[in-house]
Design an enzyme around this catalytic site. Structure first.
Site, PDB file in Angstrom:
ATOM      1  N   LYS A 168     -12.707  -0.307 -14.390  1.00 55.48           N
ATOM      2  CA  LYS A 168     -13.358  -1.383 -13.330  1.00 55.48           C
ATOM      3  C   LYS A 168     -13.696  -2.526 -14.849  1.00 55.48           C
ATOM      4  O   LYS A 168     -13.823  -3.823 -14.637  1.00 55.48           O
ATOM      5  CB  LYS A 168     -14.199  -0.869 -12.634  1.00 55.48           C
TER       6      LYS A 168
ATOM      7  N   THR B 199     -16.670   2.366   2.735  1.00 51.41           N
ATOM      8  CA  THR B 199     -14.607   2.609   3.903  1.00 51.41           C
ATOM      9  C   THR B 199     -14.339   3.865   3.085  1.00 51.41           C
ATOM     10  O   THR B 199     -15.457   4.444   2.467  1.00 51.41           O
ATOM     11  CB  THR B 199     -14.059   1.230   2.395  1.00 51.41           C
TER      12      THR B 199
ATOM     13  N   TYR C 278     -13.429   5.733 -13.025  1.00 50.37           N
ATOM     14  CA  TYR C 278     -13.549   4.520 -12.819  1.00 50.37           C
ATOM     15  C   TYR C 278     -13.925   4.047 -12.936  1.00 50.37           C
ATOM     16  O   TYR C 278     -13.034   2.194 -13.179  1.00 50.37           O
ATOM     17  CB  TYR C 278     -14.464   5.246 -11.355  1.00 50.37           C
TER      18      TYR C 278
ATOM     19  N   ASP D  17       0.942  -1.225   0.140  1.00 47.76           N
ATOM     20  CA  ASP D  17       0.093  -0.212   0.042  1.00 47.76           C
ATOM     21  C   ASP D  17       0.722   1.102   0.066  1.00 47.76           C
ATOM     22  O   ASP D  17       1.671   1.517   0.345  1.00 47.76           O
ATOM     23  CB  ASP D  17      -1.031  -0.169   1.511  1.00 47.76           C
TER      24      ASP D  17
ATOM     25  N   ASP E 153       4.175   2.749  -3.960  1.00 43.22           N
ATOM     26  CA  ASP E 153       3.352   3.774  -5.236  1.00 43.22           C
ATOM     27  C   ASP E 153       3.233   3.062  -6.122  1.00 43.22           C
ATOM     28  O   ASP E 153       3.807   2.679  -7.201  1.00 43.22           O
ATOM     29  CB  ASP E 153       3.317   5.129  -5.098  1.00 43.22           C
TER      30      ASP E 153
HETATM   31  N1  NAD Z   1     -15.867   1.089  -1.291  1.00 41.45           N
HETATM   32  C1  NAD Z   1     -17.086   1.123  -2.062  1.00 41.45           C
HETATM   33  O1  NAD Z   1     -17.769   0.786  -2.651  1.00 41.45           O
HETATM   34  C2  NAD Z   1     -16.469   0.012  -3.298  1.00 41.45           C
HETATM   35  C3  NAD Z   1     -17.438  -0.145  -4.272  1.00 41.45           C
HETATM   36  C4  NAD Z   1     -16.683  -2.060  -5.739  1.00 41.45           C
HETATM   37  C5  NAD Z   1     -15.536  -1.538  -5.134  1.00 41.45           C
HETATM   38  N2  NAD Z   1     -14.041  -1.387  -4.848  1.00 41.45           N
HETATM   39  C6  NAD Z   1     -13.420  -1.293  -4.879  1.00 41.45           C
HETATM   40  O2  NAD Z   1     -12.643  -1.589  -3.296  1.00 41.45           O
HETATM   41  C7  NAD Z   1     -11.033  -1.568  -3.988  1.00 41.45           C
HETATM   42  C8  NAD Z   1     -10.337  -1.354  -2.226  1.00 41.45           C
HETATM   43  O3  NAD Z   1     -11.676  -0.227  -2.056  1.00 41.45           O
HETATM   44  P1  NAD Z   1     -11.694  -0.224  -0.145  1.00 41.45           P
HETATM   45  O4  NAD Z   1     -13.329   0.261  -0.031  1.00 41.45           O
HETATM   46  O5  NAD Z   1     -11.431  -0.626   0.111  1.00 41.45           O
HETATM   47  O6  NAD Z   1     -11.182   1.212  -0.122  1.00 41.45           O
HETATM   48  P2  NAD Z   1     -10.085   2.021   0.749  1.00 41.45           P
HETATM   49  O7  NAD Z   1      -9.569   3.331   0.414  1.00 41.45           O
HETATM   50  O8  NAD Z   1     -10.767   1.619   2.100  1.00 41.45           O
HETATM   51  O9  NAD Z   1      -8.866   0.899  -0.144  1.00 41.45           O
HETATM   52  C9  NAD Z   1      -7.868   1.083  -1.322  1.00 41.45           C
HETATM   53  C10 NAD Z   1      -6.235   0.885  -0.766  1.00 41.45           C
HETATM   54  O10 NAD Z   1      -6.088   1.532  -1.148  1.00 41.45           O
HETATM   55  C11 NAD Z   1      -4.803   2.074  -1.600  1.00 41.45           C
HETATM   56  N3  NAD Z   1      -3.449   2.971  -2.472  1.00 41.45           N
HETATM   57  C12 NAD Z   1      -4.194   3.672  -3.200  1.00 41.45           C
HETATM   58  N4  NAD Z   1      -3.577   4.053  -3.873  1.00 41.45           N
HETATM   59  C13 NAD Z   1      -2.806   3.407  -4.425  1.00 41.45           C
HETATM   60  C14 NAD Z   1      -1.073   3.420  -5.038  1.00 41.45           C
HETATM   61  N5  NAD Z   1      -0.946   4.260  -6.101  1.00 41.45           N
HETATM   62  N6  NAD Z   1      -0.165   2.533  -4.023  1.00 41.45           N
HETATM   63  C15 NAD Z   1      -0.295   1.257  -3.291  1.00 41.45           C
HETATM   64  N7  NAD Z   1      -1.587   1.436  -2.292  1.00 41.45           N
HETATM   65  C16 NAD Z   1      -2.687   2.724  -3.178  1.00 41.45           C
HETATM   66  C17 NAD Z   1      -5.354   2.736  -0.791  1.00 41.45           C
HETATM   67  O11 NAD Z   1      -4.406   3.817   0.471  1.00 41.45           O
HETATM   68  C18 NAD Z   1      -5.809   2.431   0.074  1.00 41.45           C
HETATM   69  O12 NAD Z   1      -5.536   1.984   1.771  1.00 41.45           O
HETATM   70  C19 NAD Z   1     -10.877  -0.890  -4.514  1.00 41.45           C
HETATM   71  O13 NAD Z   1     -10.103  -1.392  -5.879  1.00 41.45           O
HETATM   72  C20 NAD Z   1     -11.804  -0.591  -5.036  1.00 41.45           C
HETATM   73  O14 NAD Z   1     -11.876   0.403  -6.191  1.00 41.45           O
HETATM   74  C21 NAD Z   1     -14.729  -0.565  -3.542  1.00 41.45           C
END
Ligand code: NAD
Length: 254
Positions: free
Chosen positions: A161, A192, A157, A40, A66
Protein backbone atom coordinates in the site's frame (compact mmCIF):
# COMPACT_ATOMS: atom_id res chain seq x y z
CA UNK A 1 -18.50 18.53 -2.25
CA UNK A 2 -16.79 15.62 -3.96
CA UNK A 3 -19.54 14.66 -6.38
CA UNK A 4 -18.60 12.74 -9.52
CA UNK A 5 -19.46 14.48 -12.77
CA UNK A 6 -21.57 13.08 -15.59
CA UNK A 7 -19.98 10.03 -17.24
CA UNK A 8 -22.61 9.52 -19.91
CA UNK A 9 -20.95 8.09 -23.00
CA UNK A 10 -17.81 7.30 -21.04
CA UNK A 11 -16.29 4.03 -19.90
CA UNK A 12 -14.78 2.98 -16.57
CA UNK A 13 -12.82 -0.15 -15.74
CA UNK A 14 -13.12 -1.15 -12.08
CA UNK A 15 -11.11 -3.98 -10.50
CA UNK A 16 -12.36 -5.76 -7.41
CA UNK A 17 -15.87 -5.07 -8.68
CA UNK A 18 -17.46 -8.21 -7.22
CA UNK A 19 -17.65 -6.95 -3.66
CA UNK A 20 -17.06 -4.23 -1.13
CA UNK A 21 -15.57 -0.96 -2.29
CA UNK A 22 -15.06 -2.06 -5.90
CA UNK A 23 -18.70 -3.04 -6.27
CA UNK A 24 -19.91 0.20 -4.68
CA UNK A 25 -17.63 2.26 -6.93
CA UNK A 26 -18.70 0.47 -10.11
CA UNK A 27 -22.35 1.04 -9.24
CA UNK A 28 -21.74 4.70 -8.39
CA UNK A 29 -19.97 5.29 -11.71
CA UNK A 30 -22.88 3.66 -13.52
CA UNK A 31 -25.29 5.91 -11.60
CA UNK A 32 -23.55 8.94 -13.06
CA UNK A 33 -23.78 7.48 -16.55
CA UNK A 34 -20.71 5.32 -17.19
CA UNK A 35 -20.64 1.98 -18.91
CA UNK A 36 -18.43 -0.20 -16.75
CA UNK A 37 -16.02 -3.08 -17.26
CA UNK A 38 -16.01 -5.20 -14.12
CA UNK A 39 -12.92 -7.21 -13.21
CA UNK A 40 -12.65 -9.68 -10.37
CA UNK A 41 -11.61 -13.24 -9.66
CA UNK A 42 -15.03 -13.94 -8.07
CA UNK A 43 -17.16 -14.55 -11.16
CA UNK A 44 -20.57 -15.26 -9.58
CA UNK A 45 -20.60 -12.08 -7.51
CA UNK A 46 -19.32 -10.11 -10.48
CA UNK A 47 -22.55 -11.03 -12.27
CA UNK A 48 -24.53 -9.50 -9.40
CA UNK A 49 -22.72 -6.20 -9.88
CA UNK A 50 -23.35 -6.39 -13.62
CA UNK A 51 -27.06 -6.99 -13.10
CA UNK A 52 -27.33 -3.96 -10.82
CA UNK A 53 -25.65 -1.81 -13.47
CA UNK A 54 -27.75 -3.15 -16.35
CA UNK A 55 -30.87 -2.47 -14.30
CA UNK A 56 -29.89 1.22 -14.50
CA UNK A 57 -29.77 1.02 -18.30
CA UNK A 58 -25.97 1.07 -18.44
CA UNK A 59 -23.72 -1.48 -20.07
CA UNK A 60 -21.63 -3.83 -17.96
CA UNK A 61 -18.83 -6.05 -19.23
CA UNK A 62 -18.01 -8.95 -16.93
CA UNK A 63 -14.34 -9.87 -16.93
CA UNK A 64 -13.65 -12.74 -14.53
CA UNK A 65 -9.87 -12.55 -14.36
CA UNK A 66 -7.17 -13.33 -11.83
CA UNK A 67 -5.18 -10.11 -11.63
CA UNK A 68 -2.20 -11.93 -10.13
CA UNK A 69 -1.41 -12.66 -13.79
CA UNK A 70 0.19 -9.80 -15.72
CA UNK A 71 -1.34 -11.13 -18.93
CA UNK A 72 -4.76 -10.81 -17.34
CA UNK A 73 -4.06 -7.19 -16.36
CA UNK A 74 -3.33 -6.39 -19.99
CA UNK A 75 -6.31 -8.48 -21.15
CA UNK A 76 -8.67 -6.55 -18.89
CA UNK A 77 -7.79 -3.31 -20.64
CA UNK A 78 -7.74 -4.80 -24.14
CA UNK A 79 -11.13 -6.48 -23.71
CA UNK A 80 -12.65 -3.29 -22.28
CA UNK A 81 -11.50 -1.20 -25.23
CA UNK A 82 -12.49 -3.93 -27.70
CA UNK A 83 -16.02 -3.94 -26.25
CA UNK A 84 -16.59 -0.23 -25.64
CA UNK A 85 -14.11 1.47 -27.96
CA UNK A 86 -12.64 3.75 -25.31
CA UNK A 87 -11.48 3.99 -21.71
CA UNK A 88 -12.00 7.08 -19.57
CA UNK A 89 -11.33 5.88 -16.04
CA UNK A 90 -9.41 3.06 -14.39
CA UNK A 91 -10.09 2.31 -10.72
CA UNK A 92 -7.64 -0.18 -9.20
CA UNK A 93 -9.52 -1.50 -6.19
CA UNK A 94 -8.92 -5.29 -6.07
CA UNK A 95 -6.82 -6.24 -3.09
CA UNK A 96 -5.89 -9.01 -0.68
CA UNK A 97 -4.92 -8.80 2.97
CA UNK A 98 -3.13 -11.81 4.42
CA UNK A 99 -1.79 -10.75 7.81
CA UNK A 100 0.23 -12.89 10.18
CA UNK A 101 3.53 -13.24 11.94
CA UNK A 102 6.35 -12.44 9.56
CA UNK A 103 8.03 -15.76 10.33
CA UNK A 104 4.85 -17.62 9.42
CA UNK A 105 3.72 -15.86 6.23
CA UNK A 106 4.44 -18.19 3.30
CA UNK A 107 6.35 -17.21 0.20
CA UNK A 108 3.16 -17.76 -1.78
CA UNK A 109 1.24 -15.35 0.45
CA UNK A 110 3.95 -12.70 0.06
CA UNK A 111 3.96 -13.19 -3.71
CA UNK A 112 0.16 -13.02 -3.98
CA UNK A 113 0.03 -9.81 -1.93
CA UNK A 114 2.65 -8.20 -4.16
CA UNK A 115 0.99 -9.44 -7.35
CA UNK A 116 -2.57 -8.32 -6.59
CA UNK A 117 -2.00 -5.16 -4.53
CA UNK A 118 1.04 -3.65 -6.23
CA UNK A 119 1.94 -5.30 -9.52
CA UNK A 120 -1.60 -5.58 -10.93
CA UNK A 121 -2.24 -1.83 -10.67
CA UNK A 122 1.07 -1.15 -12.44
CA UNK A 123 0.50 -3.54 -15.33
CA UNK A 124 -3.14 -2.52 -15.72
CA UNK A 125 -2.18 1.15 -15.70
CA UNK A 126 0.59 0.56 -18.24
CA UNK A 127 -1.84 -1.07 -20.64
CA UNK A 128 -4.44 1.64 -20.05
CA UNK A 129 -2.25 4.73 -20.47
CA UNK A 130 -2.55 5.10 -24.27
CA UNK A 131 -6.35 4.86 -24.07
CA UNK A 132 -6.62 7.18 -21.08
CA UNK A 133 -4.42 9.76 -22.80
CA UNK A 134 -6.71 9.63 -25.82
CA UNK A 135 -9.80 10.09 -23.64
CA UNK A 136 -8.19 12.63 -21.27
CA UNK A 137 -9.00 10.20 -18.49
CA UNK A 138 -7.97 9.29 -14.98
CA UNK A 139 -6.58 6.56 -12.75
CA UNK A 140 -7.62 6.07 -9.14
CA UNK A 141 -5.63 3.64 -7.00
CA UNK A 142 -7.06 2.44 -3.70
CA UNK A 143 -4.32 2.17 -1.11
CA UNK A 144 -4.89 2.20 2.66
CA UNK A 145 -4.17 3.97 5.92
CA UNK A 146 -1.68 1.09 6.27
CA UNK A 147 0.43 2.94 3.68
CA UNK A 148 1.25 5.53 6.32
CA UNK A 149 1.41 3.59 9.59
CA UNK A 150 3.54 0.59 10.42
CA UNK A 151 1.06 -2.10 11.34
CA UNK A 152 2.17 -5.19 13.24
CA UNK A 153 1.67 -8.47 11.33
CA UNK A 154 0.92 -6.61 8.09
CA UNK A 155 4.41 -6.23 6.63
CA UNK A 156 3.48 -7.40 3.13
CA UNK A 157 0.20 -5.47 3.01
CA UNK A 158 1.82 -2.26 4.31
CA UNK A 159 4.64 -2.61 1.78
CA UNK A 160 2.21 -2.88 -1.12
CA UNK A 161 0.00 0.00 0.00
CA UNK A 162 2.94 2.34 0.60
CA UNK A 163 4.33 1.30 -2.76
CA UNK A 164 1.05 1.92 -4.55
CA UNK A 165 0.66 5.33 -2.91
CA UNK A 166 4.06 6.51 -4.04
CA UNK A 167 3.71 4.83 -7.43
CA UNK A 168 0.64 7.02 -7.91
CA UNK A 169 2.70 10.12 -7.19
CA UNK A 170 5.54 9.00 -9.47
CA UNK A 171 3.09 8.50 -12.32
CA UNK A 172 1.54 11.89 -11.63
CA UNK A 173 4.96 13.48 -11.96
CA UNK A 174 5.83 11.56 -15.13
CA UNK A 175 2.57 12.66 -16.73
CA UNK A 176 2.40 16.20 -15.29
CA UNK A 177 2.11 17.74 -18.73
CA UNK A 178 -0.16 15.10 -20.28
CA UNK A 179 -3.97 14.84 -20.37
CA UNK A 180 -4.25 12.11 -17.75
CA UNK A 181 -4.62 12.26 -13.97
CA UNK A 182 -3.35 9.86 -11.30
CA UNK A 183 -4.72 9.92 -7.75
CA UNK A 184 -5.13 7.62 -4.76
CA UNK A 185 -7.63 7.07 -1.98
CA UNK A 186 -6.44 5.64 1.34
CA UNK A 187 -9.35 4.29 3.39
CA UNK A 188 -9.34 3.29 7.02
CA UNK A 189 -11.20 0.24 8.26
CA UNK A 190 -14.34 -0.51 6.25
CA UNK A 191 -16.58 -3.44 7.12
CA UNK A 192 -16.00 -5.69 4.10
CA UNK A 193 -14.95 -9.27 3.41
CA UNK A 194 -11.36 -8.08 3.41
CA UNK A 195 -11.42 -7.25 7.10
CA UNK A 196 -12.44 -10.82 7.84
CA UNK A 197 -8.77 -11.57 7.16
CA UNK A 198 -8.19 -10.20 10.64
CA UNK A 199 -9.35 -13.58 11.98
CA UNK A 200 -5.93 -14.90 10.95
CA UNK A 201 -4.54 -12.90 13.87
CA UNK A 202 -6.42 -14.86 16.53
CA UNK A 203 -3.29 -15.91 18.44
CA UNK A 204 -1.33 -12.70 17.85
CA UNK A 205 -0.82 -9.82 20.28
CA UNK A 206 -3.83 -7.66 19.44
CA UNK A 207 -2.56 -4.80 21.59
CA UNK A 208 0.08 -4.22 18.92
CA UNK A 209 -2.46 -3.61 16.18
CA UNK A 210 -5.50 -2.06 17.84
CA UNK A 211 -3.72 1.31 17.68
CA UNK A 212 -4.41 1.42 13.95
CA UNK A 213 -7.45 -0.81 13.94
CA UNK A 214 -9.39 1.27 16.42
CA UNK A 215 -10.79 3.78 13.95
CA UNK A 216 -14.49 4.45 14.22
CA UNK A 217 -15.77 2.17 11.43
CA UNK A 218 -19.02 4.09 11.16
CA UNK A 219 -16.93 6.98 9.81
CA UNK A 220 -15.43 4.84 7.03
CA UNK A 221 -18.61 3.90 5.21
CA UNK A 222 -18.05 2.04 1.94
CA UNK A 223 -20.42 4.39 0.11
CA UNK A 224 -18.48 7.46 1.28
CA UNK A 225 -15.19 6.02 0.07
CA UNK A 226 -16.78 4.92 -3.22
CA UNK A 227 -18.08 8.47 -3.73
CA UNK A 228 -14.54 9.79 -3.40
CA UNK A 229 -13.07 7.19 -5.77
CA UNK A 230 -15.79 7.91 -8.34
CA UNK A 231 -15.24 11.67 -7.96
CA UNK A 232 -11.50 11.34 -8.63
CA UNK A 233 -12.27 9.19 -11.68
CA UNK A 234 -14.34 11.95 -13.29
CA UNK A 235 -13.69 15.40 -14.71
CA UNK A 236 -15.14 16.94 -11.55
CA UNK A 237 -11.72 16.25 -10.01
CA UNK A 238 -9.82 18.06 -12.75
CA UNK A 239 -7.62 19.86 -10.18
CA UNK A 240 -6.52 16.63 -8.48
CA UNK A 241 -3.28 15.08 -9.71
CA UNK A 242 -0.87 13.11 -7.52
CA UNK A 243 -3.15 13.42 -4.52
CA UNK A 244 -3.85 10.76 -1.93
CA UNK A 245 -7.07 11.38 -0.06
CA UNK A 246 -7.23 9.73 3.36
CA UNK A 247 -10.69 8.67 4.53
CA UNK A 248 -9.83 7.01 7.82
CA UNK A 249 -11.60 8.86 10.62
CA UNK A 250 -8.31 10.38 11.72
CA UNK A 251 -6.23 7.20 12.04
CA UNK A 252 -3.31 8.70 10.12
CA UNK A 253 -3.65 12.15 11.68
CA UNK A 254 -1.19 11.46 14.47
N1 NAD B 1 -11.84 -2.97 4.08
C1 NAD B 1 -10.93 -2.18 4.61
O1 NAD B 1 -10.92 -1.96 5.82
C2 NAD B 1 -9.92 -1.50 3.74
C3 NAD B 1 -9.12 -0.51 4.31
C4 NAD B 1 -8.17 0.13 3.52
C5 NAD B 1 -8.02 -0.23 2.20
N2 NAD B 1 -8.80 -1.21 1.67
C6 NAD B 1 -8.60 -1.55 0.28
O2 NAD B 1 -9.80 -1.43 -0.42
C7 NAD B 1 -9.77 -2.29 -1.56
C8 NAD B 1 -11.09 -3.04 -1.64
O3 NAD B 1 -11.18 -3.89 -0.52
P1 NAD B 1 -12.58 -4.28 0.16
O4 NAD B 1 -12.47 -3.85 1.56
O5 NAD B 1 -13.70 -3.82 -0.67
O6 NAD B 1 -12.45 -5.86 0.17
P2 NAD B 1 -13.25 -7.01 -0.58
O7 NAD B 1 -12.58 -8.27 -0.16
O8 NAD B 1 -14.70 -6.88 -0.34
O9 NAD B 1 -12.96 -6.71 -2.11
C9 NAD B 1 -11.75 -7.03 -2.73
C10 NAD B 1 -12.04 -7.66 -4.07
O10 NAD B 1 -10.80 -7.95 -4.73
C11 NAD B 1 -10.97 -9.17 -5.40
N3 NAD B 1 -9.71 -9.85 -5.66
C12 NAD B 1 -8.87 -10.38 -4.74
N4 NAD B 1 -7.87 -11.02 -5.36
C13 NAD B 1 -8.07 -10.87 -6.70
C14 NAD B 1 -7.36 -11.32 -7.84
N5 NAD B 1 -6.26 -12.09 -7.73
N6 NAD B 1 -7.83 -10.99 -9.06
C15 NAD B 1 -8.97 -10.24 -9.17
N7 NAD B 1 -9.68 -9.81 -8.12
C16 NAD B 1 -9.24 -10.12 -6.90
C17 NAD B 1 -11.84 -9.99 -4.45
O11 NAD B 1 -12.45 -11.11 -5.10
C18 NAD B 1 -12.83 -8.96 -3.95
O12 NAD B 1 -14.01 -8.93 -4.71
C19 NAD B 1 -8.55 -3.18 -1.39
O13 NAD B 1 -7.51 -2.72 -2.22
C20 NAD B 1 -8.18 -2.98 0.06
O14 NAD B 1 -6.81 -3.19 0.30
C21 NAD B 1 -9.75 -1.85 2.40
Amino acid sequence: MMVPSDMTGKVALVTGAAAGLGQATAIRLAEVGADVALVDIAEARLEETAQAIRAMGRKALVLPLDLASRDNCRAAVERTVAEFGRLDALCNIAGVMLPGRTTEITDAEWDLTMAVNLEAPFFTIRAAIPHLLEARGAVVNVTSCAAFKGQAYFAAYCATKSGLTNMTKALAMEYSHAPIRFNAVAPGGMMTALTQGMSRLADCDMSLIMRIGSARPELCAIEDVAECVAFLATDAARGYHGACINIDAGVTAG
